[in-house]
Design a protein around this motif. Structure first.
Motif, PDB file in Angstrom:
ATOM      1  N   LEU A  89       0.822  -1.210   0.000  1.00 23.02           N
ATOM      2  CA  LEU A  89       0.000   0.000   0.000  1.00 23.02           C
ATOM      3  C   LEU A  89       0.858   1.264   0.000  1.00 23.02           C
ATOM      4  N   LEU A  90       1.972   1.251   0.752  1.00 24.28           N
ATOM      5  CA  LEU A  90       2.849   2.421   0.774  1.00 24.28           C
ATOM      6  C   LEU A  90       3.424   2.695  -0.607  1.00 24.28           C
ATOM      7  N   LYS A  91       3.796   1.653  -1.317  1.00 24.12           N
ATOM      8  CA  LYS A  91       4.384   1.824  -2.652  1.00 24.12           C
ATOM      9  C   LYS A  91       3.397   2.453  -3.627  1.00 24.12           C
ATOM     10  N   LEU A  92       2.105   2.339  -3.324  1.00 21.81           N
ATOM     11  CA  LEU A  92       1.064   2.915  -4.181  1.00 21.81           C
ATOM     12  C   LEU A  92       0.463   4.180  -3.575  1.00 21.81           C
ATOM     13  N   ASP A  93       1.035   4.650  -2.473  1.00 22.57           N
ATOM     14  CA  ASP A  93       0.584   5.885  -1.807  1.00 22.57           C
ATOM     15  C   ASP A  93      -0.867   5.808  -1.335  1.00 22.57           C
ATOM     16  N   ILE A  94      -1.330   4.618  -0.974  1.00 19.49           N
ATOM     17  CA  ILE A  94      -2.699   4.450  -0.485  1.00 19.49           C
ATOM     18  C   ILE A  94      -2.707   4.658   1.030  1.00 19.49           C
ATOM     19  N   PRO A  95      -3.544   5.549   1.558  1.00 21.43           N
ATOM     20  CA  PRO A  95      -3.606   5.765   3.008  1.00 21.43           C
ATOM     21  C   PRO A  95      -3.925   4.483   3.769  1.00 21.43           C
ATOM     22  N   ILE A  96      -3.232   4.304   4.900  1.00 21.51           N
ATOM     23  CA  ILE A  96      -3.329   3.071   5.680  1.00 21.51           C
ATOM     24  C   ILE A  96      -3.813   3.360   7.091  1.00 21.51           C
ATOM     25  N   VAL A  97      -4.809   2.589   7.526  1.00 23.23           N
ATOM     26  CA  VAL A  97      -5.254   2.558   8.915  1.00 23.23           C
ATOM     27  C   VAL A  97      -4.986   1.136   9.396  1.00 23.23           C
ATOM     28  N   CYS A  98      -4.004   0.971  10.273  1.00 19.15           N
ATOM     29  CA  CYS A  98      -3.558  -0.374  10.649  1.00 19.15           C
ATOM     30  C   CYS A  98      -3.939  -0.707  12.082  1.00 19.15           C
ATOM     31  N   GLU A  99      -4.502  -1.880  12.258  1.00 23.93           N
ATOM     32  CA  GLU A  99      -4.764  -2.389  13.604  1.00 23.93           C
ATOM     33  C   GLU A  99      -3.437  -2.529  14.359  1.00 23.93           C
ATOM     34  N   LYS A 100      -3.459  -2.211  15.655  1.00 23.07           N
ATOM     35  CA  LYS A 100      -2.236  -2.338  16.437  1.00 23.07           C
ATOM     36  C   LYS A 100      -1.924  -3.817  16.690  1.00 23.07           C
ATOM     37  N   PRO A 101      -0.649  -4.173  16.938  1.00 22.39           N
ATOM     38  CA  PRO A 101       0.523  -3.344  16.732  1.00 22.39           C
ATOM     39  C   PRO A 101       0.825  -3.248  15.244  1.00 22.39           C
ATOM     40  N   LEU A 102       1.587  -2.246  14.865  1.00 16.35           N
ATOM     41  CA  LEU A 102       1.847  -2.024  13.444  1.00 16.35           C
ATOM     42  C   LEU A 102       2.487  -3.250  12.807  1.00 16.35           C
ATOM     43  N   VAL A 103       3.524  -3.775  13.443  1.00 12.59           N
ATOM     44  CA  VAL A 103       4.233  -4.956  12.930  1.00 12.59           C
ATOM     45  C   VAL A 103       4.714  -5.798  14.109  1.00 12.59           C
ATOM     46  N   SER A 104       5.463  -6.861  13.795  1.00 11.93           N
ATOM     47  CA  SER A 104       5.861  -7.830  14.814  1.00 11.93           C
ATOM     48  C   SER A 104       7.298  -7.704  15.282  1.00 11.93           C
ATOM     49  N   SER A 105       8.115  -6.916  14.577  1.00  9.01           N
ATOM     50  CA  SER A 105       9.544  -6.949  14.883  1.00  9.01           C
ATOM     51  C   SER A 105      10.241  -5.675  14.439  1.00  9.01           C
ATOM     52  N   LEU A 106      11.455  -5.472  14.950  1.00 15.48           N
ATOM     53  CA  LEU A 106      12.275  -4.348  14.502  1.00 15.48           C
ATOM     54  C   LEU A 106      12.671  -4.520  13.038  1.00 15.48           C
ATOM     55  N   GLU A 107      12.811  -5.759  12.580  1.00 14.21           N
ATOM     56  CA  GLU A 107      13.130  -5.995  11.171  1.00 14.21           C
ATOM     57  C   GLU A 107      12.022  -5.457  10.271  1.00 14.21           C
ATOM     58  N   ASP A 108      10.768  -5.652  10.682  1.00 11.79           N
ATOM     59  CA  ASP A 108       9.648  -5.111   9.909  1.00 11.79           C
ATOM     60  C   ASP A 108       9.642  -3.582   9.947  1.00 11.79           C
ATOM     61  N   ILE A 109       9.981  -3.014  11.092  1.00 11.97           N
ATOM     62  CA  ILE A 109      10.082  -1.556  11.202  1.00 11.97           C
ATOM     63  C   ILE A 109      11.098  -1.019  10.195  1.00 11.97           C
ATOM     64  N   GLU A 110      12.234  -1.687  10.089  1.00 13.35           N
ATOM     65  CA  GLU A 110      13.276  -1.253   9.154  1.00 13.35           C
ATOM     66  C   GLU A 110      12.794  -1.344   7.705  1.00 13.35           C
ATOM     67  N   LYS A 111      11.993  -2.342   7.388  1.00 12.60           N
ATOM     68  CA  LYS A 111      11.443  -2.446   6.030  1.00 12.60           C
ATOM     69  C   LYS A 111      10.552  -1.256   5.713  1.00 12.60           C
ATOM     70  N   ILE A 112       9.741  -0.849   6.677  1.00 11.80           N
ATOM     71  CA  ILE A 112       8.854   0.290   6.464  1.00 11.80           C
ATOM     72  C   ILE A 112       9.653   1.579   6.316  1.00 11.80           C
ATOM     73  N   GLU A 113      10.697   1.729   7.122  1.00 12.43           N
ATOM     74  CA  GLU A 113      11.512   2.946   7.071  1.00 12.43           C
ATOM     75  C   GLU A 113      12.132   3.157   5.700  1.00 12.43           C
ATOM     76  N   LYS A 114      12.393   2.085   4.977  1.00 12.31           N
ATOM     77  CA  LYS A 114      12.991   2.200   3.648  1.00 12.31           C
ATOM     78  C   LYS A 114      11.998   2.744   2.615  1.00 12.31           C
ATOM     79  N   ILE A 115      10.707   2.638   2.916  1.00 17.93           N
ATOM     80  CA  ILE A 115       9.675   3.044   1.963  1.00 17.93           C
ATOM     81  C   ILE A 115       8.949   4.307   2.396  1.00 17.93           C
TER      82      ILE A 115
END
Length: 367
Positions: A89-115
């Motif tokens: 969704l981020l790659k397509l600039d679609i607004p996101i409303v995400c149920e908590k928690p956002l992700v499961s790990s710091l590795e996933d956080i780093e993936k999001i930070e790249k985008i």
């Protein structure tokens, strides 16, 4: 009214129906499409039950057919699957409303930070317990210094669900019975306590000491205690458990200040209790002279008719709609009740460092 699509959140899930009701309660959103389940029958059943004409069998199929027909997407899949949908969704600039928690790990956080581009993307997380009027009233009283300087906090979220599962749903789901470096109970419950502590204090903890236990038959962590220290001098503790008989969902906030203390129970959400250094005790509710009164969202029905979990969730969805108003007009938004990536990142860092603390049996810095 914004057009909303669901990824996950079928009629047989825990999160789906509350999100479906809450998002549409105040006519700020309409759920128009979704891929509700990987099970074709449940996917179809959900769309039929909720009278949604457009439903799909995959995220890619949903995006291909609905990208020009939706304003935002709610991600309601099991937590470990969030990252896949977020990246698409981020790659397509679609607004996101995400149920908590956002992700499961710091590795996933780093993936999001790249985008993630904070100047372009809309990404918010649904931390619904801070939608209760009395929790928001408590936040305001802390800001007004009515409790004095905050000395220490005690936040608890005990449940009995691993010893006495609710009969109304199939529980626990298989994905809740697999721990990674951050145990699932911390993602499930600890994320709520991190959010509420920050919501009230507007400060992240500086150090954490955590102990994990397993008391149930499932061979996963099901009881966690965290001790917290803040740079301001505040001390705190979190307790989360799924092996605490007698607690259906015992979310409990205790805030202790130099002038007064405050206690709030989620199972009795209309009441906020204060104890003052004079010895006086008071209880306020929505019928009291409170700062939250002017907002009609907190008075869909008059005081004495309790507002509960779904209403609190609806308050948050209304706040998110306000943020979308700003985002679509200015590509930015500011709202003291809506939290996004940075807040979620800090929560995952705290839970990650808690696991390190449990392993090393020592205090760990969270920054």
């Amino acid at each position: 009214m914004y057009k909303l699509a669901f990824i996950g959140g079928s009629c047989e899930s825990i999160a789906g129906y509350p999100h479906f009701i809450a998002s549409q309660m105040d006519k700020r959103f309409e759920v128009v499409s979704g891929v509700f389940s990987t099970n074709p029958e449940i996917n179809k059943k959900t769309a039929q039950r909720w009278n949604i004409k457009s439903y799909y069998n995959s995220i890619d199929e949903l995006i291909k057919n609905e990208i020009n027909n939706i304003d935002a997407v709610s991600i309601l899949t099991p937590t470990p699957l969030h990252i896949e949908a977020i990246e698409k969704l981020l790659k397509l600039d679609i607004p996101i409303v995400c149920e908590k928690p956002l992700v499961s790990s710091l590795e996933d956080i780093e993936k999001i930070e790249k985008i993630l581009d904070v100047n372009k993307h809309f990404l918010v997380v649904t931390n619904n317990y801070s939608g209760y009027p009395m929790v928001r009233e408590l936040k305001q009283k802390i800001l007004n210094k009515e409790l004095g300087d905050i000395l220490h906090i005690r936040l608890k979220m005990p449940q009995e669900s691993f010893l006495r599962p609710p009969k109304s749903i199939k529980y626990p789901q298989k994905w809740r019975l697999k721990d990674e470096f951050i145990p699932m109970i911390s993602l499930d419950l600890g994320a709520h306590l991190h959010h509420l502590a920050y919501f009230l204090l507007e400060e992240e903890p500086d150090k954490v000491m955590a102990t994990y236990n397993s008391f149930s038959k499932y061979n996963v962590i099901d009881d966690v205690t965290m001790l917290l220290e803040y740079n301001s001098g505040i001390k705190g503790s979190f307790w989360l458990s799924k092996t605490a008989l007698g607690n259906r969902n015992g979310l409990h906030l205790e805030i202790y200040g130099s002038k007064a203390s405050a206690i709030w129970h989620q199972e009795n959400p209309e009441k906020l209790e204060f104890s003052y250094f004079t010895g006086q005790k008071t209880i306020i509710d929505r019928g009291s002279d409170i700062e939250m009164i002017p907002n009609p969202l907190y008075h869909r029905m008059t005081p004495g008719h309790p507002a509960g979990y779904i209403e609190a969730f609806a308050n948050l969805y209304s706040d998110i709609a306000n943020c979308l108003d700003e985002y679509f007009s200015k590509k930015e938004f500011h709202n003291s009740y809506v939290f996004g990536f940075e807040h979620a990142k800090n929560g995952i860092k705290l839970l990650h460092n808690s696991s390190i603390s449990n392993i090393n049996k020592t205090w760990v810095e969270t920054s």
